[in-house]
Design an enzyme around this catalytic site. Sequence first.
Site: not given
Length: 371
Positions: A15, A75, A94, A96, A118, A270, A298
Amino acid sequence: MIIGVPKEIKNNENRVAATPSGVAELTKRGHTVYVQSTAGVGSGFSDEDYVTAGASILPTIEETYAIAEMIMKVKEPIEPEYKLIKEDQLLFTYFHFASYEPLTKAMIENKSVCLAYETVEKADRSLPLLVPMSEVAGRMATQKGANYLEKPLGGMGKLLGGVPGVLPANVLVLGGGIVGTQAAKMAAGLGANVTIMDISLNRLRELDDIMPANVNTMMSNGYNIKAMIKDSDLIIGAVLIPGAKAPHLITRDMLKDMKPGTVLVDVAVDQGGCIETCKPTTHAEPTFVIDDVLHYCVANMPGAVPYTSTLALTNATLPYAIDLANKGWEKACKESKELAMGLNVIKGDVVYEAVAEAFDLPYVPVEKYLD
């Protein structure tokens, strides 16, 4: 503002944080956008597409980080990126945090400003930047689960929807949010016998009204989960506590009650995973087996369908990115409570309480920076 879009370097992450159309929206407002060379190729966008949209191309990730005031990613930064992040640099991606202490401590040490997709939260408690990837991940969870039920891939050898004269597989979905709803819809569409569990009776009523006849709803508690796992062929973990670590609804000792070849798909990986035996895997090595139970964990599932995922994500993130670029993060977050909720770490301070609690770190109210 100077905006940098680096190429994602996490395993099989294809992405990209901005599409050419998104770049065009930023540049026409007077912002400068630098895109790392080939950053969009995995999602179907060439360097030429970005140049046409008004971006400048930089050859390396180091140059992209060095020049930018705001970094837009998909990510969380991984270890090779930690040293590239500058003090006061805004990272919009993101994170996390609650699932990985080294990342949290690295962002504290570099004194950057970390605004997490998030935890951007609307007044109605919805998470607008998590929704599109949750929709993708939920649908993929069923798709992957159905695939791994095949015998050559380690499953018990069941077709999810069965055939005339043969019963369909039993699918258990833990969590009735976006991920769980999409997973259940996909499983139902394939003809499976589906049970979706949640702790909210109101949510179960809503699901009961909208789901097809082959989806049953059930209150989520330890007793019911233990009873249901015995006959489930595919179990999908879809639990979310915004910004915090997911609770373990399935523990290590519960695996012995499952049938050999049962498939577990933990979409909450995640955030630490809602299955105790879960550990993050990659698209290159997606599964492992414990007690004859196959685990698919994953951590960036939507990265496998980057064209769909990139478009869905940037549809949601672009308005916020424009706001941050136009006003700067401080003014934008002062004027937008939902954007302010996305702030997790600011200049060495943890300003999101669930992250501080996860690692017993000092918590500083975000108001310190927004008053």
